[in-house]
Motif scaffolding. Structure first.
Motif, PDB file in Angstrom:
ATOM      1  N   HIS A 261      -9.007  -3.805   3.399  1.00 11.06           N
ATOM      2  CA  HIS A 261      -8.768  -2.685   4.320  1.00 11.06           C
ATOM      3  C   HIS A 261      -9.685  -1.554   3.891  1.00 11.06           C
ATOM      4  CE1 HIS A 261      -7.103   0.405   6.756  1.00 11.06           C
ATOM      5  NE2 HIS A 261      -5.979  -0.230   7.044  1.00 11.06           N
TER       6      HIS A 261
ATOM      7  N   TYR B  77       4.186   4.931  16.234  1.00 17.65           N
ATOM      8  CA  TYR B  77       3.164   4.103  15.608  1.00 17.65           C
ATOM      9  C   TYR B  77       2.252   3.586  16.725  1.00 17.65           C
ATOM     10  CZ  TYR B  77       1.813   0.468  12.153  1.00 17.65           C
ATOM     11  OH  TYR B  77       1.161  -0.347  11.275  1.00 17.65           O
TER      12      TYR B  77
ATOM     13  N   GLU C 112      -2.922  -6.077  15.185  1.00 17.98           N
ATOM     14  CA  GLU C 112      -3.139  -4.633  15.390  1.00 17.98           C
ATOM     15  C   GLU C 112      -4.607  -4.388  15.733  1.00 17.98           C
ATOM     16  OE1 GLU C 112       0.064  -2.730  12.425  1.00 17.98           O
ATOM     17  OE2 GLU C 112      -1.672  -3.444  11.358  1.00 17.98           O
TER      18      GLU C 112
ATOM     19  N   PHE D 255       0.831  -1.222   0.000  1.00 15.68           N
ATOM     20  CA  PHE D 255       0.000   0.000   0.000  1.00 15.68           C
ATOM     21  C   PHE D 255       0.860   1.265   0.000  1.00 15.68           C
ATOM     22  CE2 PHE D 255       0.390  -2.042   4.141  1.00 15.68           C
ATOM     23  CZ  PHE D 255       1.067  -1.083   4.877  1.00 15.68           C
TER      24      PHE D 255
ATOM     25  N   CYS E 274       2.214   4.241   7.791  1.00 16.27           N
ATOM     26  CA  CYS E 274       0.847   4.753   7.667  1.00 16.27           C
ATOM     27  C   CYS E 274       0.588   5.948   8.587  1.00 16.27           C
ATOM     28  CB  CYS E 274      -0.141   3.643   7.983  1.00 16.27           C
ATOM     29  SG  CYS E 274       0.278   2.717   9.464  1.00 16.27           S
TER      30      CYS E 274
ATOM     31  N   HIS F 297      -8.874  -5.679  13.290  1.00 17.85           N
ATOM     32  CA  HIS F 297      -7.889  -4.619  13.076  1.00 17.85           C
ATOM     33  C   HIS F 297      -8.544  -3.263  13.336  1.00 17.85           C
ATOM     34  CE1 HIS F 297      -5.383  -1.970  10.512  1.00 17.85           C
ATOM     35  NE2 HIS F 297      -4.412  -2.796  10.852  1.00 17.85           N
TER      36      HIS F 297
ATOM     37  N   VAL G 272      -7.725  -0.038  12.921  1.00 19.07           N
ATOM     38  CA  VAL G 272      -7.807   1.030  11.912  1.00 19.07           C
ATOM     39  C   VAL G 272      -8.872   0.670  10.877  1.00 19.07           C
ATOM     40  CG1 VAL G 272      -6.540   2.371  10.197  1.00 19.07           C
ATOM     41  CG2 VAL G 272      -5.353   1.523  12.218  1.00 19.07           C
ATOM     42  N   ARG G 273      -8.821  -0.574  10.411  1.00 21.09           N
ATOM     43  CA  ARG G 273      -9.815  -1.009   9.443  1.00 21.09           C
ATOM     44  C   ARG G 273     -11.214  -0.758   9.999  1.00 21.09           C
ATOM     45  NH1 ARG G 273      -5.518  -4.567   7.974  1.00 21.09           N
ATOM     46  NH2 ARG G 273      -5.688  -5.472   5.892  1.00 21.09           N
TER      47      ARG G 273
ATOM     48  N   TYR H 295      -7.900   0.055  -0.987  1.00 24.02           N
ATOM     49  CA  TYR H 295      -7.410   0.997   0.041  1.00 24.02           C
ATOM     50  C   TYR H 295      -6.654   2.138  -0.652  1.00 24.02           C
ATOM     51  CZ  TYR H 295      -4.186   2.352   3.937  1.00 24.02           C
ATOM     52  OH  TYR H 295      -3.435   3.012   4.890  1.00 24.02           O
TER      53      TYR H 295
ATOM     54  N   CYS I 219       6.565   0.588   7.324  1.00 22.56           N
ATOM     55  CA  CYS I 219       5.116   0.684   7.168  1.00 22.56           C
ATOM     56  C   CYS I 219       4.721   2.036   7.773  1.00 22.56           C
ATOM     57  CB  CYS I 219       4.443  -0.453   7.931  1.00 22.56           C
ATOM     58  SG  CYS I 219       2.662  -0.275   7.993  1.00 22.56           S
TER      59      CYS I 219
ATOM     60  N   GLU J 276      -2.514   2.153  17.996  1.00 22.52           N
ATOM     61  CA  GLU J 276      -1.881   2.764  16.825  1.00 22.52           C
ATOM     62  C   GLU J 276      -2.381   4.191  16.608  1.00 22.52           C
ATOM     63  OE1 GLU J 276      -2.148   0.396  13.251  1.00 22.52           O
ATOM     64  OE2 GLU J 276      -1.582   2.112  11.995  1.00 22.52           O
TER      65      GLU J 276
ATOM     66  N   HIS K  53      -4.837  -4.500  -0.698  1.00 25.65           N
ATOM     67  CA  HIS K  53      -4.966  -3.044  -0.582  1.00 25.65           C
ATOM     68  C   HIS K  53      -5.196  -2.235  -1.854  1.00 25.65           C
ATOM     69  CE1 HIS K  53      -3.351  -4.049   3.371  1.00 25.65           C
ATOM     70  NE2 HIS K  53      -3.446  -2.805   3.769  1.00 25.65           N
TER      71      HIS K  53
HETATM   72  O1  FUB Z   1      -2.574  -1.787   6.122  1.00 22.09           O
HETATM   73  C1  FUB Z   1      -2.391  -0.399   5.976  1.00 22.09           C
HETATM   74  C2  FUB Z   1      -1.995   0.201   7.297  1.00 22.09           C
HETATM   75  O2  FUB Z   1      -0.787  -0.375   7.734  1.00 22.09           O
HETATM   76  C3  FUB Z   1      -2.954  -0.074   8.421  1.00 22.09           C
HETATM   77  O3  FUB Z   1      -3.998   0.823   8.508  1.00 22.09           O
HETATM   78  C4  FUB Z   1      -2.053   0.002   9.592  1.00 22.09           C
HETATM   79  O4  FUB Z   1      -2.611  -0.570  10.744  1.00 22.09           O
HETATM   80  C5  FUB Z   1      -0.826  -0.699   9.105  1.00 22.09           C
HETATM   81  O5  FUB Z   1      -0.975  -2.077   9.238  1.00 22.09           O
END
Ligand code: FUB
Ligand code: ZN
Length: 678
Positions: free
Chosen positions: A218, A408, A344, A101, A440, A292, A294-295, A169, A438, A360, A166
């Motif tokens: 996601h 993070y 996560e 992503f 994000c 997850h 955030v998702r 996403y 990563c 996070e 993704h």
């Molecule tokens: O998968 C994309 C982003 O990376 C997620 O939102 C975060 O938690 C991290 O895993």
């Protein structure tokens, strides 16, 4: 259809000196330029991003394809996942590097740039952004597809792993960035690219016969498509968002048909399967925030958007249930969410460990997205309270005070040695990092902070809602007339909020001011001219506002102890300290090591013990009465016969949680055992 209450445009707000102007300026001056360097892999010692590089490689491929036509040989999909950068950047192969992503880092950056350009026009930054957009658009395929992971690795496998790879996403983030950039500059190149990608997706996914019945692994496309719909008025985007929301979790599960889905089918029982993705059940039937984090909050945000626009009572109810599940059972006192690093994810209700928390930064940002959308759906200060809590604590702690490093994970208790030696805590870092493979969170912080006025205010035809109390001038259009208010606010340190009407012409309208949930005593002066009422935590002032007319809110801001629900095992018998919306923590820098030996005497009120200077800024330093266990004489044994512990009187100095870890690696804790009386 109803779209009653929406965020103000950034053009309606001009920040004045104060806490938030400083933060927005920090993002503009430090974070955005720094992140541009990062996206181009030019920061020594920081994890490489590969983001712009991937776009360039994909762009070269697209050029070759145009030139060679039929003779062009499509790359064949090669899954490489994340690859560490070889020492010699010059000799990288022309292939995709980084996470699947990685494209979204550009999209978040351009979104932050867009917001910043509205508040602070900057031709040079705009030129850089336009050039970046050229690079991104050059990578787009003729049919609109735009995800460099598959363009570079081979389109033969695109849409073959919706669950984890993704593409949708990246579409969502691209839309968010593109709409923001269009709104800021009027330039539509990126918007057209995003629409073209969205149109392509729309031609491939949906209820209609022959279309793929998949949905994003996601989430974010849902809320982004609603935004695209609101910007363009094109119903097909709303329809697609609704499709993604309603198809999710339907049986037979779409992902069972995907290769990797079959693997998780074997590993998990029916009912648990796809919880991580919130796709275990149709969303309208879900009542617990799972998987997850955030998702989850991105999904719930999209659900709230669709529910509001389509006035869908059942979907609204699902949003309320999921909201309650988070804030009643799964949220830290800092507004952080995600109790476990495994996946996560949210853990089970009331499982909120402090030292292994995942929490996070993106998840708290997502919680703010969800909160604002709930406020758009139904103004209720309960949502504003959580939005404010997350913002001042678990969101702000994600960024160093100088804007140059990031967290993070935002734990509530840290012992640096454990971070280094205990595998269960390897995800917890005792100091912020320059960047992440990563990555994000940092660009998410940039886009959130630079758009903070859109969280502070929403409006409908005749009412302006003030959810957060920021200093600045806010405008509201009433037909051909512009109403404006100057807000002078001491938040988050002082609860005095002075609101002066500065419009040239008098305006008849309502101003609804959120009464913070943390405030037990407050008063408002200057109300004589208005019809006043209070509903769901908002104080409504209705009447004719004339130039110079002033209302002053004084929200008493006492320092308070808080306790957790008895079911939160980790916090039983403990107290935390808050003042206004700010959570406080104790650090080794002010108290020495072995914070676990301190116990708070909650019978005495914490006092402000002056200020502490951290990274060049001054912050309140609280002085909390405590006692400290006198270390027992070394017995040479791990366990000895019980002897009544001895304590010495002590003071515990506490600083705002968001400012922790700005003085190097050190111990930190939010919750302390309550010793009650001395
Ligand atoms: O998968 C994309 C982003 O990376 C997620 O939102 C975060 O938690 C991290 O895993
Ligand atoms: Zn993140």
């Amino acid at each position: 259809m109803g779209n009653k209450n929406h965020p103000i445009s950034l053009r309606q707000f001009q920040a004045a000196d104060g806490f938030w102007k400083e933060k927005m300026e920090l993002v503009r001056r430090e974070v955005i330029p720094y992140q541009w360097e990062i996206l181009n892999d030019r920061v020594e010692g920081a994890s490489p991003s590969f983001c712009m590089r991937n776009f360039k490689v994909a762009g070269r491929l697209m050029k070759e394809k145009r030139e060679k036509g039929d003779a062009f040989e499509e790359p064949v999909y090669t899954f490489r996942g994340f690859e560490a950068l070889p020492e010699d950047m010059e000799h990288l192969e022309d292939r995709f590097y980084g996470f699947v992503f990685q494209d979204s880092d550009f999209s978040k950056w351009i979104e932050a740039v867009a917001y910043s350009l509205v508040s602070h026009p900057d031709p040079e930054l705009e030129r850089t952004a336009d050039e970046a957009i050229d690079v991104v658009c050059a990578a787009q395929m003729e049919n609109g597809y735009l995800d460099t992971y598959y363009i570079i690795n081979g389109m033969d496998r695109s849409f073959s792993n919706l669950k984890d790879h993704h593409e949708l996403y990246c579409l969502g983030h691209l839309i968010e960035g593109a709409v923001a950039y269009y709104q800021a500059t009027g330039k539509d190149r990126l918007l057209k690219a995003a629409m073209k990608f969205a149109d392509y997706i729309e031609s491939r996914f949906g209820q209609e016969d022959g279309k793929c019945k998949g949905y994003p692994g996601h989430e974010i496309a849902e809320m982004a498509l609603v935004r695209l719909y609101e910007e363009t008025g094109q119903e097909r985007y709303l329809k697609l968002a609704r499709y993604f929301i309603d198809e999710r979790g339907r049986q037979p599960y779409y992902w069972d048909c995907e290769e990797e889905g079959k693997q998780s089918k074997a590993a998990q029982s029916e009912g648990e399967r796809y919880q991580y993705y919130q796709a275990h059940r149709p969303v309208r039937e879900q009542d617990e925030a799972v998987g997850h984090a955030v998702r989850a909050v991105y999904l719930y945000s999209g659900m709230a958007d669709v529910a509001r626009i389509t006035d869908d009572a059942q979907l609204k109810e699902a949003c309320r249930r999921l909201w309650d599940s988070i804030v009643q059972e799964k949220m830290y006192i800092t507004g952080a969410i995600g109790g476990t690093h495994i996946g996560e994810s949210f853990s089970f209700p009331f499982d909120l460990p402090n030292d292994t928390a995942y929490a996070e930064t993106c998840a708290s940002i997502g919680l703010m997205f969800f909160a604002r959308r709930m406020l758009e759906m139904e103004p209720d200060a309960a949502y504003g309270d959580v939005m404010e809590l997350a913002l001042y604590n678990s969101v702000l702690s994600g960024m160093a005070l100088d804007g140059k490093s990031f967290f993070y994970v935002n734990p509530l208790e840290v012992l640096p040695e454990a971070c280094h030696k205990d595998e269960r805590k390897f995800h917890v870092k005792p100091v912020r990092q320059k960047w992440f493979g990563c990555a994000c969170c940092p660009p998410n912080l940039a886009r959130l902070i630079s758009s903070i006025p859109t969280y502070a205010y929403t409006e409908n035809e005749d009412t302006l809602f003030m959810h957060l109390h920021l200093s600045g001038e806010v405008k509201k259009q009433l037909g051909s007339q512009t109403a404006s208010f100057l807000v002078e606010s001491g938040m988050p340190w002082d609860g005095k909020v002075t609101i002066t009407y500065t419009g040239e012409k008098a305006a008849a309208m309502k101003l609804a001011v959120r009464i913070p949930g943390w405030c037990e005593h407050w008063q408002a002066d200057g109300l004589a001219k208005f019809q006043c009422s209070e509903e769901k935590g908002y104080y409504y002032l209705e009447g004719t506002w004339e130039q110079g007319c002033q209302v002053i809110f004084t929200f008493e801001m006492e320092t308070r102890f808080y306790q957790a629900d008895d079911r939160v095992r980790e916090d039983i018998g403990k107290v935390a300290v808050m003042r206004g919306p700010v959570v406080y923590c104790a650090e080794e820098a002010d108290n020495g090591t072995s914070l676990h030996l301190y116990q708070i005497l909650s019978s005495s009120q914490p006092a402000q013990a002056g200020e502490v200077t951290i990274a060049g800024s001054h912050y309140p330093l609280l002085n909390v009465s405590a006692r400290k266990k006198v270390k027992a004489e070394k017995a040479g044994r791990l366990y000895t016969k019980y002897k009544k512990p001895e304590y010495e009187p002590a003071q515990l100095y506490m600083i705002p949680y968001f400012a922790w870890a700005n003085r190097g690696e050190n111990e930190m804790a939010v919750w302390f055992t309550d010793a009650g009386m001395p």
